[in-house]
Every structure is written in C-alpha cells, then in structure tokens.
Design a protein around this motif. Sequence first.
Motif, PDB file in Angstrom:
ATOM      1  N   LEU A 128     -44.447 -45.638  12.178  1.00 36.68           N
ATOM      2  CA  LEU A 128     -44.006 -45.206  10.851  1.00 36.68           C
ATOM      3  C   LEU A 128     -43.143 -46.242  10.152  1.00 36.68           C
ATOM      4  CD1 LEU A 128     -43.100 -41.449  11.538  1.00 36.68           C
ATOM      5  CD2 LEU A 128     -45.246 -42.428  10.731  1.00 36.68           C
ATOM      6  N   SER A 129     -42.638 -47.203  10.891  1.00 35.29           N
ATOM      7  CA  SER A 129     -41.765 -48.208  10.276  1.00 35.29           C
ATOM      8  C   SER A 129     -42.517 -49.118   9.312  1.00 35.29           C
ATOM      9  CB  SER A 129     -41.085 -49.053  11.360  1.00 35.29           C
ATOM     10  OG  SER A 129     -42.068 -49.744  12.128  1.00 35.29           O
ATOM     11  N   GLY A 160     -49.211 -31.844  15.364  1.00 41.69           N
ATOM     12  CA  GLY A 160     -49.901 -32.296  16.563  1.00 41.69           C
ATOM     13  C   GLY A 160     -48.909 -32.452  17.703  1.00 41.69           C
ATOM     14  N   ASP A 161     -49.266 -33.203  18.704  1.00 40.37           N
ATOM     15  CA  ASP A 161     -48.420 -33.398  19.868  1.00 40.37           C
ATOM     16  C   ASP A 161     -47.285 -34.357  19.517  1.00 40.37           C
ATOM     17  OD1 ASP A 161     -47.326 -33.472  22.358  1.00 40.37           O
ATOM     18  OD2 ASP A 161     -48.875 -34.786  23.233  1.00 40.37           O
ATOM     19  N   GLY A 162     -46.149 -33.777  19.100  1.00 41.84           N
ATOM     20  CA  GLY A 162     -44.977 -34.579  18.791  1.00 41.84           C
ATOM     21  C   GLY A 162     -44.994 -35.193  17.398  1.00 41.84           C
ATOM     22  N   TRP A 163     -45.862 -34.782  16.552  1.00 41.66           N
ATOM     23  CA  TRP A 163     -45.902 -35.333  15.197  1.00 41.66           C
ATOM     24  C   TRP A 163     -46.177 -34.257  14.145  1.00 41.66           C
ATOM     25  CZ3 TRP A 163     -50.429 -34.484  12.621  1.00 41.66           C
ATOM     26  CH2 TRP A 163     -51.577 -34.274  13.374  1.00 41.66           C
ATOM     27  N   VAL A 164     -45.768 -34.549  12.925  1.00 44.54           N
ATOM     28  CA  VAL A 164     -45.977 -33.660  11.779  1.00 44.54           C
ATOM     29  C   VAL A 164     -46.480 -34.504  10.609  1.00 44.54           C
ATOM     30  CG1 VAL A 164     -44.916 -32.058  10.147  1.00 44.54           C
ATOM     31  CG2 VAL A 164     -44.117 -32.120  12.514  1.00 44.54           C
ATOM     32  N   SER A 165     -47.511 -34.016   9.951  1.00 46.59           N
ATOM     33  CA  SER A 165     -48.040 -34.671   8.754  1.00 46.59           C
ATOM     34  C   SER A 165     -47.986 -33.677   7.595  1.00 46.59           C
ATOM     35  CB  SER A 165     -49.488 -35.118   8.985  1.00 46.59           C
ATOM     36  OG  SER A 165     -50.025 -35.689   7.814  1.00 46.59           O
ATOM     37  N   ALA A 166     -47.402 -34.094   6.488  1.00 47.40           N
ATOM     38  CA  ALA A 166     -47.233 -33.191   5.338  1.00 47.40           C
ATOM     39  C   ALA A 166     -47.670 -33.910   4.064  1.00 47.40           C
ATOM     40  CB  ALA A 166     -45.777 -32.750   5.226  1.00 47.40           C
ATOM     41  N   ARG A 474     -47.904 -37.390  -2.731  1.00 45.66           N
ATOM     42  CA  ARG A 474     -47.131 -38.097  -1.700  1.00 45.66           C
ATOM     43  C   ARG A 474     -47.317 -37.450  -0.338  1.00 45.66           C
ATOM     44  NH1 ARG A 474     -45.199 -34.411  -5.581  1.00 45.66           N
ATOM     45  NH2 ARG A 474     -43.138 -33.595  -5.071  1.00 45.66           N
ATOM     46  N   ARG A 475     -47.076 -38.268   0.712  1.00 42.68           N
ATOM     47  CA  ARG A 475     -47.206 -37.829   2.102  1.00 42.68           C
ATOM     48  C   ARG A 475     -45.937 -38.169   2.873  1.00 42.68           C
ATOM     49  NH1 ARG A 475     -53.385 -39.904   3.497  1.00 42.68           N
ATOM     50  NH2 ARG A 475     -54.476 -38.131   2.533  1.00 42.68           N
ATOM     51  N   VAL A 476     -45.587 -37.289   3.788  1.00 41.44           N
ATOM     52  CA  VAL A 476     -44.433 -37.484   4.673  1.00 41.44           C
ATOM     53  C   VAL A 476     -44.890 -37.252   6.110  1.00 41.44           C
ATOM     54  CG1 VAL A 476     -42.144 -36.643   5.318  1.00 41.44           C
ATOM     55  CG2 VAL A 476     -42.779 -36.802   2.897  1.00 41.44           C
ATOM     56  N   PHE A 477     -44.499 -38.164   7.001  1.00 41.63           N
ATOM     57  CA  PHE A 477     -44.866 -38.054   8.422  1.00 41.63           C
ATOM     58  C   PHE A 477     -43.597 -38.037   9.264  1.00 41.63           C
ATOM     59  CE2 PHE A 477     -48.126 -40.545   6.209  1.00 41.63           C
ATOM     60  CZ  PHE A 477     -49.238 -39.749   6.437  1.00 41.63           C
ATOM     61  N   VAL A 478     -43.644 -37.260  10.321  1.00 41.37           N
ATOM     62  CA  VAL A 478     -42.510 -37.171  11.259  1.00 41.37           C
ATOM     63  C   VAL A 478     -43.057 -37.326  12.678  1.00 41.37           C
ATOM     64  CG1 VAL A 478     -40.601 -35.760  12.126  1.00 41.37           C
ATOM     65  CG2 VAL A 478     -41.263 -35.619   9.700  1.00 41.37           C
ATOM     66  N   ALA A 485     -36.045 -38.771  16.094  1.00 42.61           N
ATOM     67  CA  ALA A 485     -37.122 -38.505  15.137  1.00 42.61           C
ATOM     68  C   ALA A 485     -37.240 -39.658  14.158  1.00 42.61           C
ATOM     69  CB  ALA A 485     -36.869 -37.203  14.382  1.00 42.61           C
ATOM     70  N   GLU A 486     -38.480 -39.999  13.855  1.00 44.73           N
ATOM     71  CA  GLU A 486     -38.784 -41.029  12.867  1.00 44.73           C
ATOM     72  C   GLU A 486     -39.486 -40.365  11.681  1.00 44.73           C
ATOM     73  OE1 GLU A 486     -40.018 -45.544  13.624  1.00 44.73           O
ATOM     74  OE2 GLU A 486     -40.929 -44.161  15.047  1.00 44.73           O
ATOM     75  N   VAL A 487     -39.094 -40.756  10.483  1.00 45.44           N
ATOM     76  CA  VAL A 487     -39.691 -40.190   9.267  1.00 45.44           C
ATOM     77  C   VAL A 487     -40.244 -41.336   8.427  1.00 45.44           C
ATOM     78  CG1 VAL A 487     -39.349 -38.737   7.239  1.00 45.44           C
ATOM     79  CG2 VAL A 487     -37.983 -38.342   9.300  1.00 45.44           C
TER      80      VAL A 487
END
Length: 519
Positions: A128-129, A160-166, A474-478, A485-487
């Motif tokens: 994500l960086s 998903g497994d340890g991640w979020v997509s919005a 726009r999209r946000v990922f975690v 946590a990385e955003v």
Amino acid sequence: MTVEELEKEQAPKQARLGLVGWLRWVWRTLTSMKTALILLFLLALASVPGSLVPQRGVEPDKVARFYQQYPTLAEWYDRVQLFEVFTSVWFAAIYLLLFTSLVGCIIPRTLTYARELRRRPPAAPRNLSKLPHHAEIDGDLTAEEAARRLRRLRFRVETGDGWVSAEKGYLRETGNLLFHVALLGVLVAVAVGSLYGYRGNVLVVEGDGFANTVAAYDRFIPGNQVSAESLEPFSFELRDFKATYQVQGDKRGQELDYSAYLKVNDSPGAPARDYELKVNEPLEINGTQTYLIGHGYAPVFKVTDGKGQVAFEGPVPCLIELKPTLTSGCVVKAPDAQPTQLGFLLRFLPTSVPLTDGSYASAFPGAVNPEVQVLGVFGGDLGVRSGEPQSVYELAKPEVMRKLKPLVMGTKVPKPLAVGQKLDLPDGTGKLEFTGVKEWITLQIAYDPGRFPALLASGTAVVAIALSLMIRRRRVFVRVKDGRAEVGGLTRTEGSAAGFAEEFADIVKVLSAGDKDAR
C-alpha cells in the motif's frame, strides 16, 4: 521475376474496409463523445441567427420591414432559411444527428455502468505504500472493525484475509449518464412540442376581437399531428391598449411599459373576464399561451369616391418605419371606389412637428399630436381582384404600380392631416378623411406540450452535471498484520488528488480512533 516485382508482390497489402466496415466506422465516429460535443456546439452556434435575425413565427412585422429596407439581402436570408431558423432543414439535420449521437453514447455506457455497479471492489494491493496516499496506524485495529467503520462512511466494502477494500463515488458516473439522458430528454421534449404543438401570429386592433381558429391567424404554424379541432376554443376582445414612455432626459421616448386590456372568454359558454396582458406575462388557457410581442398605430380613415359613396372606412394598421418615434407607413386601398379604384400611400406621425425645411417629422412615440402625411394618391386597377395574394403594407406590385395613374394635387406637398381633417382629390375623384387613431398589438399564440418536460429535463441536467463535477470516485484499502494497520488510498478521477488528501486524512482519523469515538 525481377527483385522489384518480388518485393512488390511480398509487400503487405492494405486491407479494404468494405461497405460494412465503412458503416461501422461512421457509426463509431457519430456515437463518440467528441462528436456529440461538436454537434452540441454546432446546435448552439446554429441558434445564434435565430436571436439576431427577426423570425417570421415571432416578429412578422420586423421581417416585412427588413424586406423593405434590404430587399436583396432579405431574399438571400430567405433562401438559406434565416427567417425560420428553428424550422430550417439545416437546423433539423444538426438536431437529428445530435439525437442519434446521444442515443449511441448512452446505451453502451449505461450497460457498462450497470456491470460496474455489480462488480465488487478489487482486493487490496500487497504494497500500500506505493499508492498516492498512504498512512500507518498503530493499535489493535482489526479488518472487521475497519470494514465496519468504512461502511459507516458509506463506502462499499469488500473484505478478505487481513485486508479491506472500500470504494465510494459511484454517483459521479450516475450524474454523467443522467446528464446525457436529460439532454436527450430535452431533444425529445422539443420534438414532441413540434409534433403536437402549434404557434401562430395575429394582429389585433383596438375594438376588434380574436377567436382561436385557424382562419383567424395571420400566420399559423401547426405541428404534424395538429388539426383544426386541436385548438383550444377561447376568444377575447381588445378593449384598450396603453403604453408609457420616458418623457425627459437622454432616453426620452423610450418605452417604459405597455399593457393590453382584454375581455376573455375561456370557452364558448364561459362568462367573460377582464385580463391585463403584459410583456412576459402571457395569458394561459389550458396550456395555450398568448404573448404580447409588439404594438403600433392604426389610424382610422374614411374614403369617399367620386359618386359620393363611402368606399372604405376603418382602421389601417401601419408598419413601423422608425422605432424611436413610431413613425409608420400606411397603405389605404379602396377597390370599390367609383369611377376608379383609389390607393393612398401615407405616413403616420404620432407627435408631428414641423422642420426648418418645411417637412414634418414625429418627435415622440406617443400620440400627442397625431397627423398623417399624404405621400401619394393613385387611381386605376390595384390588382386586388386578380386572385394573387397581396400584402396589406404594399399598395401594389411593381408591374401594377407602373400602370396606375398618379393623382397630382399641385406641385406643393400638402400639409399633414390632423384628426377630423380631409383631403379633396382633384377632378372630383373623391376625398380622404382622417377620423381618429387606434392602436394595434401583435400576439404570438402557442401551445407546446413539451414545454414542461423540457423544463424538467433541463433541471435534471443541472443537478446531474453538479453531481458529475462535485463527486469523486475514490478507493481506500486497509491491511492488518501483527497489530499494525496500513491504509492506502487513491482517486479514480483526474485532477482530484489534491481534494482527496484532506478526506483521506479524515478517514485515517476515523480508522485510528477508538470504538467510542468512531461512533
């Protein structure tokens, strides 16, 4: 075989499109967004002459005056339909091409957008960086909690497994499509109005009436689906007309206001009602609107022939020659006069004043000192009974005028006639009497069933373009791993990265806040 012939044979041959290929290319070009924008610009550009050149359907008196002042130019304008811009062939061609282009743009984009709405947000990238916006959160944030907080911010969320997509901002494309649909709606509304609506022009003199029938119009332009029975059966009488003018200062003579006072019957059996008709305040009866678009003078004359019989008596609408002073040209025809038909060319001066050279002119548009100048009197066959149509503002056609006999009344130009005065013609031919002054108004009567749908579509287009310009996709990922946590975030709209930076910072604050604060 030579080397040149071998190279020519082995050279790649250019593929031919063929009929189907050319049709496919024309369709793709016509339905491209670039072509739609060009056609929209051309439609706006084609509307400009309709504002600069007088239109027959709105200002027939100005068109007649244009023919008198610039006859050669008027003929060329008529050939290219500049006096009827919005019903011209070339305007209709641009209109239909734009309609086809919009339909071709909207259908495939709508299908693509429907598939996009059903598609879930993509999985979060591993690194994500590398995204334009990036932040790290320390704490016990879990993927489930991040997803819950993003849903509260009205994001569409996929986990998903340890991640979020919005993802958020789908209304941007909705606004874009809605704008094109609304623009198409405007074109459809205009087409419906052209098919099922009508408009016409009529000139009414004080004391006269009008009934909404086809025969009563001076000019009637019906839609293809309009019949005589389609007209709303109302009628009215013009009781009075009043105009006010600036009387002092640099703008002396400028119109301040004018009103027509009508006695209206909404239907044949309905009681009469009074109505004050003003500019931009039309009389509306069941969707049919009557607009006041102009006014002028109609002096009243009485023509007595050589046998003492009244050959003509009544008001004569005059064509305005000088708008600032309402100096007007009048034509009086007396085809029933005996022993010869009589025709008069006259000039009406609302406020007559003598000039130093002995001539007369009008100094003010109001009827302060109304007088009539006799410019010419003619005897002979006016051609009224020839069966050919004639203008009420023209004494006769040029070939007929050459055959008429001028009735000379001495070498000196006669003094203008005031109200109540008369002019005796030579040799007992007859006399002309100026008996009074009335005023006329010109009206445009229109029925347009597409008017309200066009307004609704236009309002929808404004809202839609606002959505398209103000909303960002726009999209946000975690990603959550080992209590950290990385955003990451990015926009899918060009030129909106700077505006998203502040929103992304607020999203990070929500994700890093405690559960109590998040609520």
